[in-house]
Design a protein around this motif. Structure first.
Motif, mmCIF file in Angstrom:
data_model
loop_
_atom_site.group_PDB
_atom_site.id
_atom_site.type_symbol
_atom_site.label_atom_id
_atom_site.label_comp_id
_atom_site.label_asym_id
_atom_site.label_seq_id
_atom_site.Cartn_x
_atom_site.Cartn_y
_atom_site.Cartn_z
ATOM 1 N N VAL A 383 0.913 -1.240 -0.008
ATOM 2 C CA VAL A 383 0.045 0.040 0.085
ATOM 3 C C VAL A 383 0.820 1.099 -0.055
ATOM 4 N N THR A 384 1.740 1.241 0.821
ATOM 5 C CA THR A 384 2.738 2.354 0.871
ATOM 6 C C THR A 384 3.494 2.527 -0.264
ATOM 7 N N GLU A 385 4.016 1.700 -1.223
ATOM 8 C CA GLU A 385 4.836 1.799 -2.114
ATOM 9 C C GLU A 385 3.991 2.324 -3.296
ATOM 10 N N CYS A 386 2.657 1.991 -3.214
ATOM 11 C CA CYS A 386 2.019 2.366 -4.407
ATOM 12 C C CYS A 386 1.744 3.665 -4.200
ATOM 13 N N LEU A 387 1.377 4.243 -2.977
ATOM 14 C CA LEU A 387 0.958 5.799 -2.534
ATOM 15 C C LEU A 387 2.272 6.316 -3.097
ATOM 16 N N VAL A 388 3.488 5.980 -2.785
ATOM 17 C CA VAL A 388 4.869 6.791 -2.982
ATOM 18 C C VAL A 388 4.824 6.926 -4.433
ATOM 19 N N ARG A 389 4.473 5.902 -4.992
ATOM 20 C CA ARG A 389 4.797 5.794 -6.860
ATOM 21 C C ARG A 389 3.628 6.918 -7.326
ATOM 22 N N ALA A 390 2.379 6.824 -6.820
ATOM 23 C CA ALA A 390 1.473 7.555 -7.275
ATOM 24 C C ALA A 390 1.788 9.153 -7.186
ATOM 25 N N ILE A 391 2.356 9.490 -5.868
ATOM 26 C CA ILE A 391 2.707 10.775 -5.701
ATOM 27 C C ILE A 391 3.722 11.234 -6.666
ATOM 28 N N GLU A 392 4.837 10.419 -6.770
ATOM 29 C CA GLU A 392 6.002 10.610 -7.745
ATOM 30 C C GLU A 392 5.534 11.117 -8.999
ATOM 31 N N ILE A 393 4.443 10.089 -9.429
ATOM 32 C CA ILE A 393 4.305 10.370 -11.020
ATOM 33 C C ILE A 393 3.340 11.562 -11.083
ATOM 34 N N ARG A 394 2.456 11.773 -9.939
ATOM 35 C CA ARG A 394 1.558 13.000 -10.215
ATOM 36 C C ARG A 394 2.302 14.188 -10.258
ATOM 37 N N THR A 395 3.612 14.310 -9.302
ATOM 38 C CA THR A 395 4.243 15.500 -9.422
ATOM 39 C C THR A 395 5.393 15.455 -10.385
ATOM 40 N N THR A 396 4.936 14.871 -11.492
ATOM 41 C CA THR A 396 6.200 15.005 -12.829
ATOM 42 C C THR A 396 5.759 15.885 -13.621
ATOM 43 N N GLY A 397 6.587 16.980 -14.199
ATOM 44 C CA GLY A 397 6.256 17.607 -15.108
ATOM 45 C C GLY A 397 5.154 18.847 -14.831
ATOM 46 N N ASN A 398 4.231 19.384 -15.757
ATOM 47 C CA ASN A 398 3.443 20.131 -15.673
ATOM 48 C C ASN A 398 2.104 19.839 -16.182
ATOM 49 N N LYS A 399 1.155 20.531 -16.125
ATOM 50 C CA LYS A 399 -0.391 20.343 -16.682
ATOM 51 C C LYS A 399 -0.572 20.360 -18.109
ATOM 52 N N GLN A 400 0.414 20.427 -19.056
ATOM 53 C CA GLN A 400 0.137 20.213 -20.273
ATOM 54 C C GLN A 400 -0.405 18.760 -20.600
ATOM 55 N N ALA A 401 -1.130 18.557 -21.774
ATOM 56 C CA ALA A 401 -1.730 17.392 -22.142
ATOM 57 C C ALA A 401 -0.653 16.120 -22.151
ATOM 58 N N ALA A 402 0.395 16.544 -22.992
ATOM 59 C CA ALA A 402 1.492 15.724 -23.299
ATOM 60 C C ALA A 402 2.095 15.085 -21.918
ATOM 61 N N GLN A 403 2.179 16.143 -20.839
ATOM 62 C CA GLN A 403 2.742 15.537 -19.780
ATOM 63 C C GLN A 403 1.806 14.550 -18.984
ATOM 64 N N GLU A 404 0.556 15.001 -18.914
ATOM 65 C CA GLU A 404 -0.516 13.919 -18.705
ATOM 66 C C GLU A 404 -0.453 12.598 -19.233
ATOM 67 N N ALA A 405 -0.398 12.657 -20.442
ATOM 68 C CA ALA A 405 -0.215 11.299 -21.346
ATOM 69 C C ALA A 405 0.858 10.543 -20.587
ATOM 70 N N MET A 406 1.985 11.159 -20.436
ATOM 71 C CA MET A 406 3.090 10.473 -19.876
ATOM 72 C C MET A 406 2.889 9.890 -18.625
ATOM 73 N N ARG A 407 2.394 10.760 -17.735
ATOM 74 C CA ARG A 407 1.937 10.163 -16.395
ATOM 75 C C ARG A 407 0.840 9.095 -16.465
ATOM 76 N N ALA A 408 0.145 8.995 -17.308
ATOM 77 C CA ALA A 408 -0.879 7.933 -17.460
ATOM 78 C C ALA A 408 -0.102 6.752 -17.939
ATOM 79 N N GLN A 409 0.843 6.727 -18.672
ATOM 80 C CA GLN A 409 1.632 5.634 -18.928
ATOM 81 C C GLN A 409 2.388 5.231 -18.024
ATOM 82 N N ALA A 410 3.014 6.060 -17.008
ATOM 83 C CA ALA A 410 3.773 5.816 -15.956
ATOM 84 C C ALA A 410 3.000 4.921 -14.987
ATOM 85 N N VAL A 411 1.748 5.444 -14.738
ATOM 86 C CA VAL A 411 0.780 4.660 -13.892
ATOM 87 C C VAL A 411 0.314 3.366 -14.232
ATOM 88 N N ASP A 412 0.298 3.305 -15.547
ATOM 89 C CA ASP A 412 0.060 1.909 -16.319
ATOM 90 C C ASP A 412 1.140 1.032 -16.183
#
Length: 614
Positions: A383-412
């Motif tokens: 559980v803790t590792e999943c939360l840590v990784r979610a926060i790391e991915i969420r705080t990568t880059g900025n709010k641009q659409a291209a960055q969000e696509a990269m974050r979605a791929q990282a989550v997957d």
């Protein structure tokens, strides 16, 4: 024990809190954020005594009036409580006026304080450490050359100075030979970083120069450090003959310069992380987060670990660039931040024990995943590792659409590696960013709102990857470290079934020395008169460990079993092997020599032979 890869490490938060919230929390936390302690900066003209580390402090926010002592490892105290009860170590003085108490008495390096961290003292420390330097300098002399050509020039300079000192010292070659034979005989694997890691564990648990003796009982040492505990005694002679202290003093200016490179990025990482979580690191007293810098390891590696309430990151700085500044990736801030997120979030998992335990059925969903065994058997870790990784991915880059696509791929990608709650937590922290409540208040809702059946169904549809990145943070829990010792005690007390259960559990969860666990299972088989089972496990124990006591006694037992099978020639080979592997241990030497002199005859009644591996 946990391990992590830089592959999923991410950059500090940028642009995800609204401006209004950032201002609000900036104002609220400005007086609460813990100042960063920096050791050895600047280097004094007259070096401090060996038992103390020079001190300095540059505040991240308004500094306390009395800078705390530096160079202190983390406290052993634990201030976390279970489930929904308030944390005992929770700060209650944030609204009280500042005070100017007498500075606490400095604690010698490498000796943990007996009391929790004082409330006005920073739990976050950036420092260098002579014991770590000494251990690594010795390993460099004995063949540890990983990434030497891309290391900072300080590493090559130290190596050359050590060699010069050894050539001009009486008895130096004998000290070096004994040390290097131990090192070569205790290779944990073909992975040089894994071999290095066990010595870093030891360096964190021995007294400082010149003696390097473990300051805890064997059962309190990390399992990997226990396997190489004998190294400290040999290092004492080498430290003297190689003149390591004088070399350390000459290069402290290099270490101070490295800490200056790290200081500002580290301050920013801590500040950004605390702003995002809306929680100051001083929230939990009695906990410490320590970053040690040392030039004598590979700049491509980072070693991080958690022992109870102590969090350590050992970083090997990359060479400085002409401009005098190193890139963020070279500074390993992503790996440091990953460990810092664990430092902030692990206490919350302990507090909400019951809520996390509700999610245990999810462990069945990750049996097919390429995760480390610890994540498949401990829901809190997963559980803790999943939360840590979610926060790391969420705080990568900025709010641009291209960055969000990269974050979605990282989550997957994280989900496919087995961190199946990463997607849930990623969506949860999106809402968390819009709420003024901090992570401590929101954490319970995160857990309560997990739809267990939905997550189980989603996990069942995941096509897991064939491999996963290793985890950086190595975890060592006291109760796990004692498991094999408890198994041995149960066997000695006439409870072979209890010993067998504990040893088997240690094997399945990969706790402690696997060869030691196999040796206990072999002893249980001897007690149960299962000759073939005992022979099989003794052979497996020899292949699985570098512990001379386990290996030596396994050969002795194999010799006796072969004698009972009337194969005297094969038995003699085992007795000779026992002398070669454990002959320096008097009890093994005596048993092996008896076997060579005359054929073994089992006693009429079983007698203890002193062979328990302790």
């Amino acid at each position: 024990m946990r391990v992590f890869s830089a592959r999923h490490a991410t950059k500090p938060v940028e642009g995800f809190l609204s401006l209004r919230l950032r201002r609000l929390w900036f104002a609220a936390l400005l007086g609460l954020l813990t100042p960063l302690c920096v050791g050895q900066e600047p280097v004094p003209q007259n070096p401090a005594p060996q038992s103390q580390t020079p001190q300095d402090q540059t505040p991240q926010s308004p500094a306390p009036q009395n800078p705390p002592p530096q160079g202190q490892p983390a406290s052993q105290g634990d201030s976390s409580s279970k489930d929904q009860s308030p944390s005992q170590g929770e700060s209650s003085s944030k609204d009280q006026p500042a005070q100017s108490p007498t500075p606490p008495k400095p604690v010698p390096p490498n000796r943990a304080p007996q009391n929790p961290v004082p409330q006005n003292q920073s739990p976050i420390t950036l420092d260098s450490n002579e014991t770590i330097f000494s251990v690594l300098a010795a390993l460099n002399t004995c063949g540890y050359d990983q990434d030497l050509t891309v290391s900072d020039v300080t590493r090559s300079n130290v190596r050359a100075e050590v060699q010069r000192n050894l050539r001009g010292s009486d008895g130096a070659e004998a000290a070096r030979t004994a040390l290097c034979e131990f090192y070569q005989g205790h290779m944990a694997s073909s992975d040089p970083n894994r071999n290095l890691s066990q010595y870093i564990s030891l360096a964190l648990y021995v007294d400082g120069p010149p003696h390097f003796l473990p300051r805890t009982k064997e059962e309190d040492l990390p399992p990997d450090a226990s396997a190489v505990a004998g190294f400290g005694k040999l290092l004492e002679a080498f430290y003297d003959k190689a003149g390591l202290h004088s070399i350390w003093e000459r290069h402290r200016v290099d270490y101070a310069a490295a800490m200056r490179r790290y200081h500002e990025p580290l301050q920013k990482m801590v500040f950004d992380t605390e702003i995002y979580l809306k929680q100051p690191s001083s929230q939990y007293l009695g906990r410490r987060f320590t970053i040690y810098l040392d030039f004598m390891g590979s700049p491509n590696e980072t070693d991080a670990r958690n022992y109870g309430t102590d969090y350590y990151v050992v970083v090997f700085p990359a060479p400085n660039v002409p401009s005098g500044e190193a890139s963020k990736s070279a500074l390993k801030m992503e790996q440091i931040r990953h460990t810092f997120l664990h430092y902030e979030l692990d206490p919350l998992a302990e507090k909400h024990f019951s809520s996390i335990k509700r999610l245990e059925p999810l462990l069945q969903s990750v049996k097919r995943a390429p995760l480390e065994e610890s994540f498949k058997s401990d829901i809190s870790l997963l559980v803790t590792e999943c939360l840590v990784r979610a926060i790391e991915i969420r705080t990568t880059g900025n709010k641009q659409a291209a960055q969000e696509a990269m974050r979605a791929q990282a989550v997957d990608d994280a989900v496919k590696q087995g961190y199946i709650l990463t997607k849930y937590f990623y969506d949860a922290v999106v809402g968390f960013e819009k709420d003024p409540a901090g992570i401590r208040a929101a954490y319970g809702d995160f857990l309560v709102n997990v739809d267990l059946r939905k997550e189980q169904k989603a996990a069942a549809e995941v096509q897991f990857a064939s491999a996963t990145s290793p985890e950086l943070v190595r975890l060592s829990r006291p109760e796990e470290r004692r498991m094999l010792i408890t198994a041995e005690k149960r066997l000695a007390a006439g409870d072979p079934k209890g010993a067998q259960d504990l040893a088997q559990q240690a094997l399945e969860k990969k706790i402690g020395d696997q060869g030691r666990a196999l040796f206990i299972l072999a002893e249980v088989a001897v007690a149960n008169k299962n000759r073939d089972g005992a022979q099989d496990n003794f052979q497996k124990a020899i292949a699985a460990t570098q512990d001379p006591k386990v290996v030596g006694w396994s050969h002795v037992y194999l010799g006796r079993i072969l004698e009972m099978k009337e194969d005297r020639e094969a038995a003699l080979q085992e007795y000779r092997a026992a002398l070669n592997s454990g002959g320096e241990l008097p009890e093994i030497k005596a048993a092996a020599e008896r076997g060579l002199q005359q054929a073994y005859e089992p006693p009429a009644k079983p007698q203890p032979d002193g062979q328990s591996v302790r």
